[in-house]
Motif scaffolding. Structure first.
Motif, short mmCIF file in Angstrom:
data_model
loop_
_atom_site.label_atom_id
_atom_site.label_comp_id
_atom_site.label_asym_id
_atom_site.label_seq_id
_atom_site.Cartn_x
_atom_site.Cartn_y
_atom_site.Cartn_z
N VAL A 152 0.85 -1.20 0.00
CA VAL A 152 0.00 0.00 0.00
C VAL A 152 0.89 1.25 0.00
CG1 VAL A 152 -1.86 1.21 1.20
CG2 VAL A 152 -1.73 -1.30 1.31
N CYS A 153 0.85 2.01 -1.09
CA CYS A 153 1.69 3.21 -1.24
C CYS A 153 0.80 4.42 -1.53
CB CYS A 153 2.67 3.05 -2.41
SG CYS A 153 3.81 1.68 -2.23
N ILE A 156 -1.00 9.35 3.45
CA ILE A 156 -1.22 8.98 4.84
C ILE A 156 -2.70 9.09 5.26
CG2 ILE A 156 -0.48 11.32 5.52
CD1 ILE A 156 0.55 10.25 8.13
N THR A 159 -4.61 5.93 3.91
CA THR A 159 -4.02 4.61 4.06
C THR A 159 -4.98 3.61 4.71
OG1 THR A 159 -1.82 5.58 4.23
CG2 THR A 159 -2.04 3.32 4.98
N CYS A 160 -5.49 3.95 5.92
CA CYS A 160 -6.31 2.99 6.66
C CYS A 160 -7.61 2.68 5.91
CB CYS A 160 -6.60 3.51 8.06
SG CYS A 160 -5.11 3.51 9.09
N ASP A 177 2.62 -1.91 4.00
CA ASP A 177 2.40 -0.50 3.63
C ASP A 177 3.70 0.27 3.84
OD1 ASP A 177 2.43 -0.25 6.53
OD2 ASP A 177 1.68 1.76 6.18
N THR A 179 3.58 3.83 4.82
CA THR A 179 3.20 5.13 5.39
C THR A 179 4.21 5.58 6.45
OG1 THR A 179 0.97 4.26 5.18
CG2 THR A 179 1.20 6.37 6.29
N PRO A 185 -1.89 2.11 10.55
CA PRO A 185 -1.90 1.24 9.36
C PRO A 185 -1.65 -0.24 9.71
CG PRO A 185 -0.57 3.18 8.95
CD PRO A 185 -0.91 3.20 10.40
#
Lengths: 379, 379
Positions: A152-153, A156, A159-160, A177, A179, A185
């Motif tokens: 996961v990029c 911020i 992200t979740c 991820d 972050t 995350p």
């Protein structure tokens, strides 16, 4: 010195310099031919790109030669380091693949600034990589089917949310991820996937040239033996791996990211309100003050959303900022009372807390300012 | 690539690299022989050491060649700038003397860090220079008799006091100082001497290599035509002269020196009280955060008296600090209320105030961080 017109003499000497500098460019060309062969050998055998011992030896040998020949060893070292940086950046060949059984890597946000770097590094290591962007989400089930690794990029703030939207992954798929905060995350990934999970924080921005010499923080989630190949792969790319708990990582980040950005924001707000003549400020500044000012100014050329996200991410940090403000008031009282002795006493206490680190900072920043001066930077 | 053992292949390639790097050192040796001749010609004729147009042309020619030969022009430019910095520093020959009728220069504090630089520059320009230190003061009348120029190079706290103690100088003697604030010393000099007076603020620290490319602020006091030779002399040394009123200079300095140092002091105090693990802070930091932290840490490796003197110098600045604190509170309220939109709005306003300068800061600091990375600085 002969009796010639000094202008003519100067002209002749400058021609000689141009000739020598032309030799330099040719030397760089020949050197890069050799280093690209080195890159090929390394990528075919999985030897790491960055070998600190070899670098140290190479520099030591040349500094010795320089000293013997009356050339500045400092100059020699600086030039070699700059040349080597370039050669790392241009050893853009292939990398050894640490796990040939991996068939599908999915990068969410692979078209973003950091995502792109990962896509490229994986591809240069012979992995099959798919990027998934917002617009592909309608097709998510297909995208993630058979994935061996989902990375996961994304920014911020989302992200979740994105992690929660990922459909069920194969049980052995690794979820990871990148972050810059890790607790939330990592929690979201653990809750959303029962297979191997790992939180990564690569300590470099999109401007960095690949991963050579860069720190990547690894926060272990679950089934770490299953993602060891990924850690190894980052080592092959040149990364320095640093393990940490998510909490420990985030606590440190609060001081560096939240505190510092917040303070810089206020400093910028103060300057903008007081509105001194910025041109005079830089004209009247020695290099160190120009750097101080540049560190403030640079914030405001960037994306405010990013900084809002970083600062507003955790309301707990308000207390940290309030204590900062309290210390600010205390220092103002010292000033108002003309209490130089109190100031100096505190100064020493803080210096003790920093220990040898402050000396290192001073030396490093001085070296850095000399470099800035070469380029008339920060002016 | 042949069928050899890769380790042997690597070994052979590394030998080639060592050979090429050895050529590089030899090239530097030959180049410095030529540039020292350039230095001689310039010093004999009073041509300035730093000629921006020649530097630009030299770099342009080589970048063009580099591009044609497939060498990175950025690498080429960086190397040439670094080599030129060294050659300025080592063109330590003589300078043209702009006023041969000057028979005696007295430097008060000529053994101090900055004083020494001036003593050396004057001597390399064939002036007779005498240093006067505390311990010579009992003999002050003799020291200052027949002086053509008296330059005060003492710490900021004692500047005015020392100026008041200087015995009566010859009417044509120039009185000058190099303190980093200008109003008070200039006033003191004007009150204590009726001849030519000028306040100088050379914008460099004791680490700087001479005066090449450095800004010197000139605050005119009285009879400026009599000290034009001194201004010209600094130009010959490579300085960039910037005229200003003492008040304008000091107002700008309040923002740069007082505000920034004070803020850094409080930030350091806050860190020391909260006491996070400093090693983790740097381990978990990308280069820009390490630089942020280094800018704080470096303060505390320095002389607290100096910073106390700078900060406590003018009680007027308390108001400036209080307004800073007020803005800090306002920003905390934004945070507490989760008012991201308000934060972003202010961010843009501040960015507008900085204008293009913030973009330049961002670019320059990125370039600088790449350089820091070469040397594993700030780690």
């Amino acid at each position: 010195m002969n009796q010639q017109d000094p202008k003519q003499t100067l002209q002749a000497l400058r021609k000689q310099i141009d000739q020598l500098d032309s030799e330099l460019v040719d030397l760089l060309r020949r050197r890069s031919l050799v280093t690209s062969q080195v890159g090929q050998v390394k990528s075919q055998t999985g030897m790491p790109i960055y070998v600190p011992e070899r670098e140290a030896e190479l520099i030591q040998l040349r500094k010795q030669q320089a000293t013997e020949q009356g050339v500045s060893p400092g100059l020699t070292e600086d030039l070699l380091r700059r040349i080597m940086r370039e050669s790392y950046a241009t050893q853009d060949g292939e990398f050894l693949q640490t796990n040939p059984s991996i068939e599908k890597i999915v990068i969410i946000g692979g078209n973003g600034a950091l995502g792109r770097i990962f896509v490229e590094l994986f591809e240069r290591s012979h992995y099959a990589v798919t990027s998934v962007e917002k617009e592909d989400w309608h097709n998510a089930d297909d995208c993630f089917a058979d994935a061996d690794l989902v990375l996961v990029c994304v920014p911020i703030t989302v992200t979740c949310q994105i992690i929660e939207q990922i459909p069920q992954l194969p049980a052995n798929c690794i979820l990871a991820d990148i972050t810059s905060i890790k607790s939330q995350p990592l929690e979201a990934m653990m809750a959303n996937h029962c297979g191997p999970v790992v939180g990564l924080h690569p300590m470099f921005g999109p401007d960095s040239m690949g991963m050579v010499k860069q720190v990547v923080v690894v926060c272990n989630g679950r089934l770490s033996e299953q993602y060891q190949w990924l850690i190894e792969q980052m080592r092959v790319w040149g990364a320095k791996i640093q393990e940490s708990s998510a909490q420990e990582h985030d606590n440190s980040m609060a001081f560096i990211q939240v505190m510092r950005h917040f303070n810089t924001f206020v400093y910028g707000a103060h300057l903008a309100h007081e509105s001194p003549n910025l041109q005079l400020l830089t004209d009247f500044s020695s290099p160190i003050y120009r750097l101080e000012l540049a560190m403030v100014g640079r914030l405001f050329a960037q994306d405010p959303e990013l900084y809002a996200d970083i600062i507003f991410n955790d309301l707990k940090n308000v207390e940290l900022l309030k204590r900062f403000q309290q210390r600010f008031s205390e220092a103002i009282v010292l000033f108002e009372n003309g209490d130089k002795a109190g100031f100096i006493k505190q100064f020493f206490q803080i210096g003790n807390w920093f220990g040898d680190y402050s000396k290192k900072c001073l030396l490093d920043s001085k070296k850095l300012l000399l470099k800035a001066d070469d380029d008339k930077m920060l002016r």
